[in-house]
Design an enzyme around this catalytic site. Structure first.
Site, PDB file in Angstrom:
ATOM      1  N   ASP A 166      15.170  27.582  37.899  1.00 18.59           N
ATOM      2  CA  ASP A 166      14.164  27.920  38.912  1.00 18.59           C
ATOM      3  C   ASP A 166      13.917  29.428  38.934  1.00 18.59           C
ATOM      4  O   ASP A 166      14.717  30.231  38.408  1.00 18.59           O
ATOM      5  CB  ASP A 166      14.678  27.428  40.279  1.00 18.59           C
ATOM      6  CG  ASP A 166      13.562  27.184  41.275  1.00 18.59           C
ATOM      7  OD1 ASP A 166      12.407  27.535  40.985  1.00 18.59           O
ATOM      8  OD2 ASP A 166      13.856  26.638  42.359  1.00 18.59           O
ATOM      9  N   ASP A 173       5.707  21.849  43.503  1.00 21.61           N
ATOM     10  CA  ASP A 173       6.559  21.396  44.599  1.00 21.61           C
ATOM     11  C   ASP A 173       5.832  20.376  45.458  1.00 21.61           C
ATOM     12  O   ASP A 173       6.436  19.782  46.352  1.00 21.61           O
ATOM     13  CB  ASP A 173       6.947  22.589  45.491  1.00 21.61           C
ATOM     14  CG  ASP A 173       8.203  23.277  44.981  1.00 21.61           C
ATOM     15  OD1 ASP A 173       8.857  22.734  44.082  1.00 21.61           O
ATOM     16  OD2 ASP A 173       8.518  24.373  45.487  1.00 21.61           O
TER      17      ASP A 173
END
Ligand code: DGJ
Length: 733
Positions: free
Chosen positions: A478, A548
């Protein structure tokens, strides 16, 4: 195939031909390089007339003292700054004597099989047919050499181009701007098509007509970004999935970039892509070289569908990490939306068991497992298990999870550091910072200065230890914030503007080392969702978490846009809980599953919270996906609907051998009292026959393309339906 042709008039031509396209490079008798043609495949012949026929405007500057030679009107392969072409140059150098003028002439070329690695950079890997043309250009006054490296991927109908600069002079010079591609197209009727967005709304297709002046998209965020993918295309107005000429560029790079279409006063369009020139420069010492990352170039005449299929095949065969190429991606359950930061070792083991019970093959422990992290305010950088929270070490946890019959994966955010971390306390100088200024936090984090080799070595050491110590099958890599207050404590003052690019080179070094040493670990890229969904990352990571936003309706345009370039197996797509955590919408599980099945399937929920009926539906959907995943992950994608009004989306995956076909249709809002419409298919063999798995009918490919599938009366919002077709022998009549 690369062919050369020398003409009596002193022009030398290079024909770079793929199966159905040709790019022509012309070296004129004075050493200037032109690209007079890029389009559908043509045979090698004397094309001197193309440049000769271009009218010369008397008001433009002469070049070489020749009155009829106006570089500003000619289709140059790599236009220089300062030598009479006043359009935006492909590159600009500043020399030690203050001069900014460069005059490049071709002094040689090499043609060879394959392709040389680009130092420190990702690239499309050569295959058995790959050939490269390397053109050497020289500015004799300053001793600057520029190499244009053009590689032909014949079977894939694709080219790549990178640029290398060498300093053969006696003094350093500065690179102020460097594109990797600059193409002059003799027309101004194009639409500029690109992907824009933001967090939770990535990869939306945008298009607008070019006009005299410049249209551009890019990133100055330190990552290719949620806002714009480093992809741009010039397309015929009205181009759709099946019609229209397309010139597409995709930058194999994950940092700051600029893509632009400049229409000049003579109605040529200059199409460029490369490192963003703002806040960038690079000092090149005598004897040193600099390589600009490569761009993939795709041309086609059959719309966006053909373009995407070319990108998908190229990226599958030659870009994605070899260790997982062609291998089925596991169905995973990611703990983030199920637990966020609130979990214990016990709850994780239970969640992993739930995941396994509905058919998931990999359990991913997301953020919150390390240091003393219970929210975003601490511990990034301290990659040691949070024993109190986990109720023991990582080893015991993984053992427990393996005991549930599921593999284990872990979340990391290696490029960032929390101010509240042992790493930051030990190395405050390792973060991006400007002298005398506060270091601003974003998501409570600072950015590690990966332009500093010591920082990269630290990351390699730490992550290698983690991967050697525990049986970790997967890492979610990430990256949750962009760069601000740029500055490096490591770089000297005159190299500060190199930081953003050196950061990328550092990141690529870390990824290269880890993927070489731990090829069995599946990497998934993520940057707050789709903040870095570029082919640079895809050289190292096998899949990318493209957003997301897990709401199935929001996902439709996101997945559509991402699929312009990304093959399905490289797009992480998850079924999440309802109400959805980003939008609050509650959509039927069937719709959520149908949409997530367009990529590498995962779950973002706790199956224990499902009703028994939903649980059964989910288990069936996962089993069905597993049975079909080769068709999705290795097949051909045909987008059937989605470009029109945005209410209907439909797509079709056809297996490599064409024997299995999965069709998905989704309608967002129901419309009362409409005719019952049909969905026409593409990608089927006209003379083959297909049986519908559910209803058992058999119809020809020709019929399904012409007449289509009945959509029936749709009485709900967020309606989804799938058809599984199998090719069968012709029915007996
Ligand atoms: C952002 C990612 O996109 C999410 O999936 C999740 O991993 C969080 N970071 C964790 O902090």
């Amino acid at each position: 195939m690369i062919q050369t042709l020398q003409t009596a008039s002193g022009n030398q031509f290079f024909f770079l031909s793929t199966r159905s396209t040709t790019l022509v490079v012309q070296r004129d008798p004075h050493g200037f390089l032109f690209a007079p043609y890029w389009g559908s495949r043509i045979p090698a012949s004397d094309l001197s007339y193309l440049v000769a026929e271009i009218p010369r405007a008397s008001y433009l500057a002469d070049a070489d003292g020749r009155k009829d030679f106006k570089l500003e009107q000619l289709p140059q392969l790599y236009p220089a700054y300062g030598y009479t072409d006043l359009r935006m140059p492909a590159f600009a150098f500043t020399y030690a004597d203050g001069s900014r003028v460069t005059d490049l002439r071709c002094v040689g070329h090499r043609i060879y099989r394959g392709k040389h690695p680009l130092p420190g950079l990702p690239m499309v890997r050569p295959d058995a047919e790959t050939e490269t043309l390397e053109l050497q250009l020289r500015d004799t006054v300053q001793g600057a050499d520029v190499f244009i490296v053009l590689t032909v991927f014949a079977a894939h109908d694709a080219l790549t181009q990178s640029v290398r600069v060498e300093n053969h002079g006696n003094a350093p010079f500065r690179i102020d701007r460097i594109c990797s591609v600059s193409m002059d197209l003799p027309d101004n009727r194009w639409e500029f098509l690109y992907l824009d967005g933001a967090w939770a709304r990535e990869s939306h297709i945008c298009r607008q007509p070019v006009r005299q002046g410049c249209l551009s998209v890019g990133s100055l965020r330190g990552a290719s970004s949620h806002a714009h993918n480093p992809f741009a295309a010039l397309v015929d107005p009205g181009t759709d999935e099946t019609h229209g000429e397309v010139y597409a560029l995709h930058f194999v790079y994950s940092g700051n970039f600029l893509a632009s279409a400049q229409v000049d006063m003579h109605q040529n369009t200059r199409f460029q892509m490369g490192l963003h020139p703002f806040d960038f420069d690079w000092t090149l010492e005598p004897g040193a070289s600099f390589t600009a990352p490569e761009v993939v170039l795709i041309h086609g005449e059959q719309g966006l569908g053909q373009m995407s299929q070319r990108f998908h095949a190229l990226y599958r065969d030659c870009l994605l990490p070899r260790a997982f190429a062609g291998k089925p991606r596991p169905v995973l359950l990611n703990s983030w939306e199920a637990s966020y930061f609130r979990f214990t070792g016990e709850s994780l083991t239970r969640l992993a068991g739930q995941a396994a019970s509905v058919g998931a093959e990999l359990f991913v422990l997301d953020d919150g497992w390390f240091g003393h992290r219970d929210d975003t305010t601490s511990s990034v950088g301290d990659w040691v298990p949070y024993r109190e929270k986990l109720g023991g070490g990582l080893e015991a946890l993984i053992q427990g999870i393996h005991g549930q019959n599921i593999a284990f994966g872990l979340w990391l955010e290696p490029e960032m550091v929390s101010p509240d971390s042992d790493l930051y306390r030990a190395h405050p100088d390792w973060v991006i910072q400007a002298p005398g200024r506060r270091i601003e936090k974003s998501r409570d984090e600072y950015v590690l200065d990966l332009s500093n080799p010591a920082v990269c070595d630290h990351l390699i050491g730490t992550i290698s230890r983690l991967l050697s110590s525990y049986p970790i099958a997967y890492i979610k890599w990430d990256m949750n914030r962009n760069f601000t207050n740029l500055g490096s404590t490591w770089l000297p003052a005159y190299r500060q503007k190199e930081q953003a690019h050196r950061y990328m080179l550092g990141l690529y070094r870390v990824l290269d080392r880890l993927t070489t040493d731990f090829p069995q670990v599946l990497l998934e890229g993520c940057a707050g969702g789709g903040g870095r969904t570029d082919p640079g990352m895809l050289y190292y990571v096998s899949q990318i978490w493209i957003s997301d936003d897990t709401d199935a309706l929001e996902r439709l345009p996101i997945q559509y846009g991402a699929s312009l370039t990304l093959p399905a197996e490289a797009m992480g797509c998850h079924i999440s809980a309802v109400p959805n955590h980003q939008t609050g919408r509650s959509l039927p599980l069937q719709t959520r599953a149908a949409v997530a099945m367009a990529g590498s399937l995962g779950l973002e929920m706790d199956p224990a919270a499902l009703t028994p009926e939903e649980r059964t539906q989910l288990t069936h959907a996962i089993a069905r996906y597993k049975a079909l995943r080769t068709t999705v992950q290795q097949g051909r994608l045909y987008r059937l609907k989605g470009l029109e009004d945005g209410n209907e989306y439909a797509w079709l995956f056809s297996s490599e051998d064409g024997a299995q076909v999965l069709v998905t249709y989704v309608q967002k809002r129901m419309c009362p009292n409409t005719i019952t419409r049909r969905l026409r298919l593409r990608g089927l063999e006209p003379d083959a026959f297909y049986r519908d798995e559910a209803e058992g009918w058999v119809r020809s490919g020709r019929e399904l393309a012409a007449v289509g599938l009945a959509l029936g009366r749709i009485r709900t919002d967020a309606f989804a339906r799938q058809w599984l077709l199998r090719r069968v022998e012709a029915p007996q009549t």
